[in-house]
Design an enzyme around this catalytic site. Structure first.
Site, short mmCIF file in Angstrom:
data_model
loop_
_atom_site.label_atom_id
_atom_site.label_comp_id
_atom_site.label_asym_id
_atom_site.label_seq_id
_atom_site.Cartn_x
_atom_site.Cartn_y
_atom_site.Cartn_z
N HIS A 376 1.64 -10.98 -8.08
CA HIS A 376 1.27 -11.22 -7.12
C HIS A 376 -0.01 -11.50 -6.80
O HIS A 376 -0.34 -11.25 -5.75
CB HIS A 376 1.21 -9.58 -6.78
N SER A 487 2.03 -0.40 2.04
CA SER A 487 1.78 -1.92 1.91
C SER A 487 1.96 -2.41 3.67
O SER A 487 2.90 -2.50 4.27
CB SER A 487 1.68 -2.52 1.33
N THR A 498 -3.53 -7.50 2.84
CA THR A 498 -2.89 -6.37 3.00
C THR A 498 -3.41 -5.58 3.06
O THR A 498 -5.25 -5.46 3.09
CB THR A 498 -2.15 -5.98 2.23
#
Length: 661
Positions: A376, A487, A498
């Site tokens: 991520h 998110s 985000t």
């Protein structure tokens, strides 16, 4: 200043522009876009920095439903002092730094650092996954065919991006008028410096494409204190892991074209027929360790295995061939009982057969169930979901074609050399992994009482109803209101990442209380409260998507203070700040016709990781958790009850009234 329309970017990754691109091609590309891939990048608007007073106000709004009156009064005084004092100085410093960094965004570097400095394992703590539906052609759902098709389609996607002919991500506010060849033919002639403005005039909103270079040919590398993400742009090979054994072969030739499809298939076939048993001393286990231990272990591992590690790190991507079936045989409709092992396999699987540090692992089980598990730190769901959608469409509509007899000449078996100490490290890593993942589970729910179609007729936001249902279920389960995270992508801005939507609001709290059967609220009262929740959530979503949330701004101010070696600030040591950011309910939604399941883990031991999707006629959700700290089963039970009550009220029935016999 240009203003974004109210309906723009409804929530997290649902905003990803278009599901599929046009103009398919059969020359090694997904398609050939009329608009160059990075056509809008230079003219994308910059991520705005909210006004300090707005951030403070929004922060207090988020605190109020989870605090007592006395706690809120104390926190309000702290926030007021921050706003008029050191907060103002930090905000001015942030504005000045942002002016000097016109190529990026104020949140990009701090956000990357947040991920790279986290010393926890990436497994369950960070890495999510997306699972494909089956190929509609049953014959293509064998492990060999599915893997070959997905590899070839992945290579087509890579080449399309590399050669600047992947259509840019765009959100069409009015697709009927703009999602056509006329718009594309016109906008491609706009100079890049003003191309975004040309799209804006057609109510088309291009999204940032800067994460795509890290999708392929990249890896996260463990380092002391802070990891790094490294790209290898000359890479032409992939790494395949099967039963814990590692292999490598080329998928692009020296000219950058895709290798003979028959050669790719022959290499996979040879790997699948390899007679070696499972390797429980697999170095894949190391990538599941916490980052400090993995850094130390890797230093020793590199002494005899530097070339092998380089091949893995530099691979275009990693393919994981699982030697077991998950869920029902390909072609059967998935049911709730099948979803749990399918999600667990995509989310963590077996560490001997994964390389969690890779930008993404393409997983294919023995019965052809396929998934994308991704690291991520380099990017978010927008770019991964685009890749996911495109390769599903391409692999099912344009399966690989073999030309001549395939050979596996470039296939290499990678045989790491492990010292006795490294073998002990593997054994410890395996024990820790099994213990952690064995203590993690989830429950799922499919509710067919309502869906997007009905809710839109009632003029309420489907996402708002989902989030309201989670708040109500948690209140019935815990008897309290807690820190909640949803998110929202800010990809509409250059180097956007985000922003956080805070779904626990004064409105959802009031509605949750009113739905108690002992509460005096009648049908009209409950309907009015639902509508208030919908309006509030839609406004929060709009603020987050347009860079006007408060979380990232406060995070950046705290980051600056820490970098200046400033003493801890009262606003960030206030227990209320910790309470808001102790995320009991971590939520995220994805919508895609190619998506069967997806998932992520709870972010705290006593929390829930809630993945959900609202479809036309039904609502699906999953809750991941760590027993005995929590019970997703109980939460799901309350959620089903809540949905039943919401369905009744939305259909003008008061569930509080006794049923007439």
């Amino acid at each position: 200043m240009l203003q974004y329309p109210r309906r723009l970017f409804p929530r997290k990754q649902v905003l990803v522009c278009r599901y599929l691109s046009s103009y398919p091609d059969d020359d090694g590309y997904i398609h050939r876009s009329l608009i160059p891939t990075n056509h809008f990048q230079k003219s994308l608007p910059r991520l705005p920095i909210p006004k300090l007073e707005d951030t403070c106000r929004r922060y207090l709004d988020a605190l109020k439903p989870i605090l007592s009156d006395e706690e809120f009064k104390e926190s309000s005084a702290i926030v007021e002092n921050f706003k008029d004092g050191v907060g103002k100085t930090l905000h001015e410093h942030l504005l000045k730094a942002d002016k000097q960094n016109k190529a990026g965004s104020y949140i990009h570097e701090p956000w990357v650092e947040l991920y790279q400095k986290d010393r926890r394992s990436v497994v369950l703590n960070h890495n999510p996954f997306l699972g494909f539906i089956d190929d509609p052609n049953p014959g293509q759902n064998t492990q060999l065919n599915r893997t070959t098709n997905l590899i070839v389609s992945s290579c087509r996607f890579f080449r399309t991006y590399r050669d600047n002919i992947l259509e840019p991500d765009m959100y069409h506010l009015n697709p009927a008028k703009s999602d056509n060849k006329t718009f594309r033919n016109r906008i491609r002639w706009f100079p890049q410096a003003i191309s975004w403005y040309g799209a804006y005039l057609s109510k088309v909103f291009p999204l940032c494409m800067r994460q795509y270079p890290y999708l392929f040919q990249s890896s996260r590398i463990p380092q002391p204190e802070r990891d790094v993400n490294v790209r290898y742009p000359e890479s032409r090979h992939i790494v395949v892991i099967s039963k814990g054994h590692f292999y490598s072969f080329n998928v692009l030739d020296s000219s950058g074209h895709i290798c003979n499809h028959g050669d790719i298939k022959a290499s996979i076939e040879k790997i699948l027929s390899d007679g070696r048993g499972r390797n429980y001393d697999s170095i894949g286990y190391f990538t599941s360790l916490d980052r400090d231990r993995w850094t130390s272990v890797r230093s020793e591992l590199e002494q005899d295995n530097c070339d092998i590690l380089h091949l893995i790190d530099s691979a275009m991507f990693v393919v994981c061939l699982d030697d077991y079936a998950v869920a029902k045989n390909s072609g059967d409709e998935i049911v709730e009982a099948d979803a749990i092992p399918l999600i667990k396999n995509g989310l963590h699987g077996e560490a001997y057969n994964r390389w969690y540090d890779k930008s993404f692992n393409l997983i294919v089980t023995e019965n052809g169930k396929a998934a994308v598990h991704f690291e991520h730190s380099w990017g978010d769901g927008v770019s991964v979901l685009r890749y996911f959608n495109e390769i599903y469409k391409d692999s099912t509509s344009n399966p690989c074609h073999e030309t001549g007899n395939g050979n596996a000449d470039s296939l290499k078996f990678l045989d790491p050399k492990l010292t006795d100490n490294l073998k002990q490290e593997v054994a410890q890593a395996r024990e820790e992994f099994d213990r952690t993942c064995g203590g993690f589970t989830l429950d799922v729910m499919k509710f067919e009482g309502f869906g997007k179609k009905d809710l839109r007729k009632l003029k309420v936001s489907p996402d708002a109803i989902c989030q309201l249902a989670f708040q109500m279920a948690n209140y019935r389960y815990r008897g309290q209101f807690v820190g909640t995270y949803e998110s929202c992508s800010t990809a509409a801005f250059r180097y956007g990442r985000t922003e956080t939507i805070r779904p626990c609001t004064n409105e959802t709290k009031a509605c949750s209380l009113a739905f108690d059967k002992d509460h005096p609220a009648n049908l009209e009262d409950m309907l009015a409260l639902i509508n208030a929740c919908s309006k509030k959530h839609s406004n929060l979503t709009k603020e987050a998507a347009t860079g006007q949330g408060f979380d990232r701004h406060l995070f950046a101010l705290r980051y600056i203070n820490d970098k200046q070696n400033g003493s801890p600030l009262e606003i960030f040591t206030d227990p209320s700040y910790a309470k808001l950011n102790y995320i009991i309910l971590s939520t995220s939604t994805l919508v895609s016709p190619a998506l069967e399941v997806g998932g992520f883990a709870a972010v705290v031991k006593d929390g829930l990781g809630i993945g959900y999707a609202m479809f036309d006629d039904w609502f699906g959700t999953q809750a991941s958790y760590y027993p005995p700290h929590n019970s997703g089963k109980e939460f799901i039970s309350h959620l089903r009850s809540v949905c039943t009550d919401l369905h009744a009220v939305l259909n003008d029935k008061n569930f509080k009234e006794p049923r007439k016999v």
